[in-house]
Design an enzyme around this catalytic site. Sequence first.
Site, PDB file in Angstrom:
ATOM      1  N   THR A  72      69.934  18.467  29.777  1.00  0.00           N
ATOM      2  CA  THR A  72      70.103  17.022  28.987  1.00  0.00           C
ATOM      3  C   THR A  72      71.596  16.560  29.197  1.00  0.00           C
ATOM      4  O   THR A  72      71.626  15.358  29.741  1.00  0.00           O
ATOM      5  CB  THR A  72      69.574  17.352  27.598  1.00  0.00           C
ATOM      6  OG1 THR A  72      68.151  17.498  27.624  1.00  0.00           O
ATOM      7  CG2 THR A  72      69.809  15.677  26.921  1.00  0.00           C
ATOM      8  N   ASN A 152      58.311  18.141  35.437  1.00  0.00           N
ATOM      9  CA  ASN A 152      58.216  19.366  34.371  1.00  0.00           C
ATOM     10  C   ASN A 152      56.882  19.322  33.656  1.00  0.00           C
ATOM     11  O   ASN A 152      56.361  20.392  33.068  1.00  0.00           O
ATOM     12  CB  ASN A 152      59.472  19.086  33.363  1.00  0.00           C
ATOM     13  CG  ASN A 152      59.401  17.512  32.814  1.00  0.00           C
ATOM     14  OD1 ASN A 152      59.576  16.809  33.315  1.00  0.00           O
ATOM     15  ND2 ASN A 152      59.064  17.366  31.443  1.00  0.00           N
ATOM     16  N   HIS A 202      67.881  27.981  30.575  1.00  0.00           N
ATOM     17  CA  HIS A 202      66.854  28.641  29.861  1.00  0.00           C
ATOM     18  C   HIS A 202      65.516  28.350  30.578  1.00  0.00           C
ATOM     19  O   HIS A 202      64.515  28.764  30.254  1.00  0.00           O
ATOM     20  CB  HIS A 202      66.884  28.199  28.403  1.00  0.00           C
ATOM     21  CG  HIS A 202      66.448  26.690  28.287  1.00  0.00           C
ATOM     22  ND1 HIS A 202      65.139  26.364  27.619  1.00  0.00           N
ATOM     23  CD2 HIS A 202      66.891  25.526  28.719  1.00  0.00           C
ATOM     24  CE1 HIS A 202      64.935  24.990  27.513  1.00  0.00           C
ATOM     25  NE2 HIS A 202      66.027  24.404  28.312  1.00  0.00           N
ATOM     26  N   THR A 238      85.807  23.675  24.266  1.00  0.00           N
ATOM     27  CA  THR A 238      85.959  25.242  24.898  1.00  0.00           C
ATOM     28  C   THR A 238      84.349  25.736  25.443  1.00  0.00           C
ATOM     29  O   THR A 238      83.533  25.363  24.786  1.00  0.00           O
ATOM     30  CB  THR A 238      86.165  26.128  23.273  1.00  0.00           C
ATOM     31  OG1 THR A 238      87.600  25.484  23.008  1.00  0.00           O
ATOM     32  CG2 THR A 238      86.448  27.511  23.796  1.00  0.00           C
ATOM     33  N   CYS A 326      60.194  18.537  24.600  1.00  0.00           N
ATOM     34  CA  CYS A 326      61.148  17.503  24.037  1.00  0.00           C
ATOM     35  C   CYS A 326      60.408  16.319  23.365  1.00  0.00           C
ATOM     36  O   CYS A 326      60.867  15.987  22.711  1.00  0.00           O
ATOM     37  CB  CYS A 326      62.263  17.080  25.235  1.00  0.00           C
ATOM     38  SG  CYS A 326      63.233  18.222  25.935  1.00  0.00           S
TER      39      CYS A 326
END
Length: 381
Positions: A72, A152, A202, A238, A326
């Site tokens: 995303t 998807n 994932h 980070t 989603c």
Amino acid sequence: MMAIYLDHAATTPVHPRVKEAMLPFLEEKYGNPSSIHGFGREIRNAVDRARDQVARGLNADPGQLIFTSGGTEADNLALTGVALALREQGKDHVITSQVEHHAVLDTCGFLERLGFRVTRLPVDESGQVSPEKVREALDEETAILSIMYGNNEVGTLQPVAEIGEIAREHGVFFHTDAVQAFGMEKIDVKSLPVDLLTVSAHKINGPKGVGALWIGRNVPLQPLQHGGLQEKRRRAGTENVPGIVGFGEAAELAILHREEHRQQTDRCRQAMLEELDAADIRYHVNGHPEHHLPHILNLSFPGADTEVMLMNLDLEGVACASGSACTSGTLEISHVLEAMGLPEDRLRSAIRFSFGMGNTEEEVRIAAQRVAKVVRRLTAE
């Protein structure tokens, strides 16, 4: 009762080797990759290795890969980053399709609110975009074109190479969301005419919360996050080191076993259809009959209701979905199936089954028998 997971397009189980690769970076290897001391250099080396691993899966230069928090964010960065960078040149037009993931569609809505023009291309009944429609939509103000690699929800593959050539002819930057295709299709960014490409960990038995955006050379991109020099100043913050290390290992395994994985998921797909045929269940396959991802099977069962079916299948121990993870929590009618122009009884009875690591033909046949049982019960009422 054996629980059967058939929702790998939503997310996949983490591969044992991925978990093993990640564990040291949750324990003794905790340095910041931006630190110049030994602790930091060790972590920087691990991030660089993971970048090499993911890049090899795309035949890409590792230096062109930006790690993100997932698919995303990568989609958002691609569209908004390029659109904002080109707006000062008078380019205020964005083109996409009606069947994209909401990460692209909602980003286009955001750009529209910023004053960009957005063209959402229609698809045919198989879910494919016509390259000629793309050609017709392009104009001198077009900043970026975004068409997904493989859908998807229904698995339909888009004619990405042909669309990319058209974009090149017009000098328009082309982005493709390859989240579902990565690890299933052979992707080579050195030969594929794309400028930006999104992948996610994932969906390939890696950890959640990490993805990447491949960016071609000379693609202008305005960063969306500020506050650090990470990722060549294109994505401050980070790095998610354990996630990135896991992504690298998952990418290496996915590419190494891609053909074997394709065959396994295709056998599962065929087993599901054979068992439903044997049970004499009425169904329709949604998506392209030939050009589709092997692990996604979207079926409509006229006379049944998607929401009721999902609840009953869950009680029967079969995990599947109505569409994108989603949005499936809302159980609205799929925007993909609507764009394909399917009749009402197919829109309201569609279920997505998706196969992956751990699934066997035997358990898929058991799942299909449970599906048949539920469909018979619901359509008899």
